[in-house]
Write a protein that holds these residues in place. Structure first.
Motif, mmCIF file in Angstrom:
data_model
loop_
_atom_site.group_PDB
_atom_site.id
_atom_site.type_symbol
_atom_site.label_atom_id
_atom_site.label_comp_id
_atom_site.label_asym_id
_atom_site.label_seq_id
_atom_site.Cartn_x
_atom_site.Cartn_y
_atom_site.Cartn_z
ATOM 1 N N PHE A 202 30.362 -32.071 -34.724
ATOM 2 C CA PHE A 202 30.112 -33.403 -34.201
ATOM 3 C C PHE A 202 30.481 -33.483 -32.722
ATOM 4 O O PHE A 202 31.460 -32.861 -32.290
ATOM 5 C CB PHE A 202 30.932 -34.435 -34.983
ATOM 6 C CG PHE A 202 30.510 -34.591 -36.417
ATOM 7 C CD1 PHE A 202 29.612 -35.579 -36.786
ATOM 8 C CD2 PHE A 202 31.007 -33.745 -37.407
ATOM 9 C CE1 PHE A 202 29.222 -35.726 -38.112
ATOM 10 C CE2 PHE A 202 30.625 -33.892 -38.734
ATOM 11 C CZ PHE A 202 29.729 -34.881 -39.081
ATOM 12 N N PRO A 203 29.719 -34.253 -31.942
ATOM 13 C CA PRO A 203 30.016 -34.383 -30.513
ATOM 14 C C PRO A 203 31.250 -35.236 -30.274
ATOM 15 O O PRO A 203 31.515 -36.195 -31.001
ATOM 16 C CB PRO A 203 28.754 -35.054 -29.947
ATOM 17 C CG PRO A 203 28.184 -35.809 -31.109
ATOM 18 C CD PRO A 203 28.509 -35.001 -32.338
ATOM 19 N N MET A 204 31.984 -34.885 -29.207
ATOM 20 C CA MET A 204 33.192 -35.624 -28.856
ATOM 21 C C MET A 204 32.961 -36.600 -27.703
ATOM 22 O O MET A 204 33.818 -37.445 -27.442
ATOM 23 C CB MET A 204 34.305 -34.640 -28.464
ATOM 24 C CG MET A 204 34.895 -33.852 -29.608
ATOM 25 S SD MET A 204 36.122 -34.776 -30.547
ATOM 26 C CE MET A 204 37.475 -34.842 -29.369
ATOM 27 N N ASP A 205 31.835 -36.454 -26.984
ATOM 28 C CA ASP A 205 31.624 -37.314 -25.823
ATOM 29 C C ASP A 205 30.132 -37.547 -25.599
ATOM 30 O O ASP A 205 29.277 -36.921 -26.243
ATOM 31 C CB ASP A 205 32.264 -36.698 -24.565
ATOM 32 C CG ASP A 205 31.818 -35.262 -24.314
ATOM 33 O OD1 ASP A 205 30.630 -34.947 -24.542
ATOM 34 O OD2 ASP A 205 32.650 -34.453 -23.875
ATOM 35 N N LEU B 268 32.808 -30.195 -29.099
ATOM 36 C CA LEU B 268 32.449 -30.370 -30.503
ATOM 37 C C LEU B 268 33.675 -30.188 -31.401
ATOM 38 O O LEU B 268 34.525 -29.334 -31.135
ATOM 39 C CB LEU B 268 31.390 -29.334 -30.911
ATOM 40 C CG LEU B 268 30.033 -29.408 -30.205
ATOM 41 C CD1 LEU B 268 29.324 -28.066 -30.288
ATOM 42 C CD2 LEU B 268 29.173 -30.494 -30.830
ATOM 43 N N PHE B 269 33.743 -30.995 -32.454
ATOM 44 C CA PHE B 269 34.740 -30.737 -33.494
ATOM 45 C C PHE B 269 34.015 -30.621 -34.830
ATOM 46 O O PHE B 269 32.868 -31.043 -34.966
ATOM 47 C CB PHE B 269 35.812 -31.835 -33.534
ATOM 48 C CG PHE B 269 35.343 -33.149 -34.093
ATOM 49 C CD1 PHE B 269 35.643 -33.516 -35.402
ATOM 50 C CD2 PHE B 269 34.617 -34.044 -33.313
ATOM 51 C CE1 PHE B 269 35.219 -34.728 -35.919
ATOM 52 C CE2 PHE B 269 34.189 -35.265 -33.825
ATOM 53 C CZ PHE B 269 34.490 -35.611 -35.125
ATOM 54 N N PRO C 156 38.958 -29.822 -30.230
ATOM 55 C CA PRO C 156 37.539 -29.453 -30.233
ATOM 56 C C PRO C 156 37.326 -28.017 -29.785
ATOM 57 O O PRO C 156 38.248 -27.350 -29.289
ATOM 58 C CB PRO C 156 36.949 -30.423 -29.210
ATOM 59 C CG PRO C 156 38.060 -30.598 -28.218
ATOM 60 C CD PRO C 156 39.340 -30.557 -29.019
ATOM 61 N N THR C 157 36.102 -27.547 -29.964
ATOM 62 C CA THR C 157 35.638 -26.319 -29.325
ATOM 63 C C THR C 157 34.804 -26.766 -28.132
ATOM 64 O O THR C 157 33.846 -27.528 -28.280
ATOM 65 C CB THR C 157 34.774 -25.474 -30.284
ATOM 66 O OG1 THR C 157 35.566 -25.087 -31.405
ATOM 67 C CG2 THR C 157 34.248 -24.233 -29.585
ATOM 68 N N ILE C 158 35.191 -26.316 -26.943
ATOM 69 C CA ILE C 158 34.502 -26.734 -25.722
ATOM 70 C C ILE C 158 33.640 -25.572 -25.238
ATOM 71 O O ILE C 158 34.159 -24.503 -24.894
ATOM 72 C CB ILE C 158 35.498 -27.157 -24.636
ATOM 73 C CG1 ILE C 158 36.392 -28.286 -25.167
ATOM 74 C CG2 ILE C 158 34.762 -27.596 -23.372
ATOM 75 C CD1 ILE C 158 37.535 -28.657 -24.253
ATOM 76 N N LEU C 159 32.336 -25.774 -25.257
ATOM 77 C CA LEU C 159 31.385 -24.724 -24.901
ATOM 78 C C LEU C 159 30.802 -24.967 -23.523
ATOM 79 O O LEU C 159 30.568 -26.113 -23.118
ATOM 80 C CB LEU C 159 30.246 -24.674 -25.928
ATOM 81 C CG LEU C 159 30.648 -24.461 -27.393
ATOM 82 C CD1 LEU C 159 29.427 -24.594 -28.285
ATOM 83 C CD2 LEU C 159 31.304 -23.109 -27.584
ATOM 84 N N PHE D 19 23.051 -34.056 -24.644
ATOM 85 C CA PHE D 19 22.542 -32.672 -24.599
ATOM 86 C C PHE D 19 21.754 -32.354 -25.868
ATOM 87 O O PHE D 19 20.624 -31.854 -25.813
ATOM 88 C CB PHE D 19 23.693 -31.698 -24.448
ATOM 89 C CG PHE D 19 23.296 -30.244 -24.514
ATOM 90 C CD1 PHE D 19 22.818 -29.571 -23.420
ATOM 91 C CD2 PHE D 19 23.376 -29.543 -25.733
ATOM 92 C CE1 PHE D 19 22.431 -28.234 -23.494
ATOM 93 C CE2 PHE D 19 22.987 -28.219 -25.819
ATOM 94 C CZ PHE D 19 22.517 -27.563 -24.692
ATOM 95 N N PHE D 20 22.342 -32.651 -27.021
ATOM 96 C CA PHE D 20 21.664 -32.302 -28.270
ATOM 97 C C PHE D 20 20.498 -33.229 -28.564
ATOM 98 O O PHE D 20 19.483 -32.804 -29.137
ATOM 99 C CB PHE D 20 22.667 -32.298 -29.423
ATOM 100 C CG PHE D 20 23.554 -31.082 -29.433
ATOM 101 C CD1 PHE D 20 23.076 -29.848 -29.842
ATOM 102 C CD2 PHE D 20 24.865 -31.166 -28.998
ATOM 103 C CE1 PHE D 20 23.867 -28.720 -29.831
ATOM 104 C CE2 PHE D 20 25.675 -30.036 -28.978
ATOM 105 C CZ PHE D 20 25.182 -28.817 -29.400
#
Length: 253
Positions: free
Chosen positions: A241-244, A217-218, A205-208, A250-251
């Motif tokens: 897409f959210p991973m958790d 997110l991936f 994922p990309t972790i922001l 949040f979204f």
């Protein structure tokens, strides 16, 4: 004497790492005929140009160039952005992005410039100046000295791999090559410990970091398969897409 078409054919055969025998088998023709086309001793028919373009998986603009070099009209259109014929394409992009809200979605061109985004993505890209063309690789470069991307090293290495693949598929692209070089020249990239990066994960994922929120997110990337226009056909839609549960909440808020 080698013709312009012969030069294009030989160059792209080497780009795709085909021997003359490999390509002749792929295009269902004799290696002798292929050799004559490359050397200019024979001229191709329109059907042969299209067959070789398919075998070499030429980008649409290059296929047009090959046709023109062989004395035939281009078959792939290059329409202005506001052409009525492209309205269904723009509508399809808008529909995909809007339906993906509240999660981020963007449409990018060949050079990773954002051409459209949904509300979820606009929230993440809010730091960009109004009217500024947003480039996703430029964001990666600018964030190298920030705490925006927690796993920046992983994301940067994956991005470099994607850029290399895209450049190879296109047979070279000056703008993409310049972007790749800008990423590769970053001190942070040069100091990356490749042994610390696990590329064997099922999903990377990309972790922001957004304020106190940690967003994971991936992405999936979609591209039009039947759009013949040379530019619109290269538009890609990236849906994140959210991973958790934390990212979902949040979204959705």
């Amino acid at each position: 004497m080698q013709t312009e078409f012969g030069s294009i054919l030989k160059e792209w055969r080497k780009v795709r790492r085909f021997s003359q025998l490999d390509l002749s088998l792929e295009a269902d023709m004799s290696a002798r005929h292929l050799s004559f086309l490359e050397s200019g001793r024979s001229n191709p028919s329109r059907a042969m140009v299209l067959r070789l373009s398919e075998a070499l998986q030429l980008p649409r603009p290059t296929a047009n160039q090959a046709l023109h070099a062989a004395g035939f009209a281009a078959i792939y259109p290059s329409l202005p952005e506001d052409a009525p014929e492209l309205a269904p394409v723009h509508q399809a992009i808008a529909t995909m992005l809007d339906h993906h809200d509240p999660y981020p979605g963007i449409a990018v061109d060949r050079h990773w410039n954002v051409v459209r985004s949904n509300k979820g993505a606009e929230m993440l890209l809010a730091f960009a100046d109004p009217g500024e063309t947003i480039n996703m690789m430029d964001i990666l470069i600018r964030s190298a000295e920030m705490e925006l991307i927690e796993n920046w090293d992983e994301v940067a290495m994956l991005s470099l791999a994607r850029l290399r693949t895209e450049i190879l598929e296109l047979g070279g692209d000056e703008k993409l090559s310049a972007l790749m070089q800008r990423v590769a020249d970053l001190d942070r990239v040069k100091n990356v410990d490749l042994g610390s990066i696990n590329l064997n994960q099922a999903v990377i994922p990309t972790i922001l970091r957004v304020g106190e929120n940690r967003l994971s997110l991936f992405s999936t990337i979609a591209q039009f398969g039947s759009v013949q226009d040379t530019q619109a056909g290269e538009t890609r839609i990236e849906l994140m897409f959210p991973m958790d549960d934390e990212t979902i909440q949040f979204f959705e808020r």
